[in-house]
Design an enzyme around this catalytic site. Structure first.
Site, PDB file in Angstrom:
ATOM      1  N   ASP A 123      27.611  65.085   5.992  1.00 57.82           N
ATOM      2  CA  ASP A 123      28.332  66.351   6.098  1.00 57.82           C
ATOM      3  C   ASP A 123      27.494  67.521   6.600  1.00 57.82           C
ATOM      4  O   ASP A 123      27.980  68.658   6.599  1.00 57.82           O
ATOM      5  CB  ASP A 123      28.952  66.707   4.744  1.00 57.82           C
ATOM      6  CG  ASP A 123      30.082  65.770   4.371  1.00 57.82           C
ATOM      7  OD1 ASP A 123      30.942  65.526   5.235  1.00 57.82           O
ATOM      8  OD2 ASP A 123      30.092  65.274   3.232  1.00 57.82           O
ATOM      9  N   ASP A 186      35.856  60.927   9.022  1.00 57.88           N
ATOM     10  CA  ASP A 186      35.441  62.333   9.003  1.00 57.88           C
ATOM     11  C   ASP A 186      34.154  62.556   9.806  1.00 57.88           C
ATOM     12  O   ASP A 186      33.924  63.634  10.372  1.00 57.88           O
ATOM     13  CB  ASP A 186      35.186  62.811   7.574  1.00 57.88           C
ATOM     14  CG  ASP A 186      36.222  62.363   6.566  1.00 57.88           C
ATOM     15  OD1 ASP A 186      36.710  61.223   6.675  1.00 57.88           O
ATOM     16  OD2 ASP A 186      36.524  63.127   5.637  1.00 57.88           O
TER      17      ASP A 186
END
Length: 402
Positions: A123, A186
């Site tokens: 992330d 993602d």
């Protein structure tokens, strides 16, 4: 031709032109976004959030709690931490008001350690590119660029050349067969950090890692109808695919809305960075299956295959992500299809503005966002990434109009 007939034809032509103009005007109004009103609404919401931020280590607003008003705050290490400072940079870009630049710079600097600490997951793109990346784009201050480059190098350490993708969760997660290699859809968004770094002072290898990840994901993450799984687990030693699951969706075989939105946004971005027509073709395929199955207001239910539809939550964040992606994708495809994509994006923004704004007392921007439905967390609420991509979509719309 006699004069009467000539006058009649002129009047008829003028009538036809006026009818077309009225029709076009109606179409424009149907998808019209009042940017000034939206910017004003957003600024009020952000200001309302700022005045209530606590003086503690947990003070980055992530999502609205069950009372419908109070923020849940997280530290700089939370995967959503970069969206808040990204919103502030976008507020500065939308409004031109220096106060947003000052607040954005403050919250951005708090994330700096992420680029230099041992990487804990994929992330970093969400965290650093949304904050420091936007900061550098809007200010040109080189210290911001240096942090982005450091973060890209950190993210690259999660790449497994035997698999060909970046490891998403380097820790035990249920059903992920740890310590095998897992990759989530993602992660496609975080490839932008690597592409950008490779062009702005980073190593060429960052570009090749991003391309490898995109290709491997394209081969293994999608069903025959181009709907996406959430996660693919690979054998970390030989790179072979072990299983495909939809961790945050209704079922392994279902189309989880936000997962599909990551695919649409991700492959649009990969085409921009590579100009490889394979990626452009794929971006359209994953987009079209999503658009074909949308409800009338163009904001998806949290999972397209939840059997409880229409009595199940929406995910306005997925609509915001897709709207933003379509404003970019519409520029890369043939004109006729581009017009369709652009119109859909405009109507999505209109729908979000008219029906998905938060109520008074809630200082987030969008409501009806669903985070992790199977886990029972952040359901039918406001989450900062929904607001971030909504603001990005508004900016892209604004820039396209120019």
């Amino acid at each position: 031709m006699n004069k009467k007939r000539k006058d009649f034809n002129v009047k008829k032509s003028l009538w036809i032109i006026s009818v077309i103009a009225i029709a076009c005007g109606a179409c424009a109004r149907e998808g019209a976004i009042n940017l000034a009103a939206e910017t004003s609404f957003i600024e009020k919401r952000l200001q309302g959030t700022l005045v209530n931020i606590p003086d503690s280590t947990l003070h980055i607003p992530r999502s609205i709690q069950k009372d419908g008003k109070s923020w849940r705050y997280v530290s700089y290490q939370d995967w959503t931490s970069g969206f808040w400072s990204g919103e502030l940079w976008y507020a500065y870009e939308l409004s031109g008001q220096p106060k947003w630049k000052e607040q954005a710079a403050h919250f951005t600097q708090e994330l700096r350690p992420l680029a230099y600490e041992p990487v804990i997951d994929h992330d970093l793109g969400f965290q650093i590119f949304n904050s420091f990346g936007n900061a550098y784009r809007l200010t040109g201050v080189d210290s911001y660029r240096q942090v982005v480059l450091a973060a890209a190098d950190s993210l690259a350490t999660l790449f497994n050349p035997k698999v060909g993708t970046i490891l998403s969760w380097p820790r035990a997660v249920p059903n992920m067969e740890w310590p095998q290699h897992n990759t989530i859809i993602d992660n496609m968004i975080n490839l932008e950090l690597l592409f950008w770094a490779s062009k702005n002072g980073g190593a060429d290898s960052l570009y090749h890692i991003a391309v490898s990840h995109a290709k491997k994901t394209m081969e293994n993450h999608f069903r025959d109808d181009y709907t996406s799984y959430h996660v693919v687990v690979y054998d970390k030693a030989n790179g072979k695919r072990r299983k495909q699951v939809t961790h945050q969706g209704f079922a392994d075989i279902s189309m989880w809305a936000r997962g599909q939105s990551w695919a649409i946004y991700g492959y649009t971005m990969v085409y921009r960075e590579t100009k490889d027509p394979v990626f452009l073709d794929f971006a359209q395929k994953v987009t079209d299956v999503y658009l074909d199955r949308l409800p009338e207001d163009l904001v998806p239910y949290w999972d397209f295959d939840d059997p409880n539809i229409p009595n199940t939550p929406r995910d306005a964040s997925a609509a915001a992500v897709v709207a933003s992606a379509l404003f970019e994708l519409c520029q890369y495809v043939p004109a006729e299809k581009g017009a369709v994509y652009r119109k859909k994006a405009e109507l999505m923004l209109t729908s979000l503005a008219r029906h998905y704004h938060t109520a008074d007392g809630n200082t987030a921007i969008l409501g009806q966002v669903t985070g992790h439905y199977p886990n029972g967390s952040e359901i039918n609420t406001s989450i900062n990434y929904g607001d971030y991509y909504y603001m990005e979509a508004l900016l892209r719309y604004k820039n396209l109009r120019k």
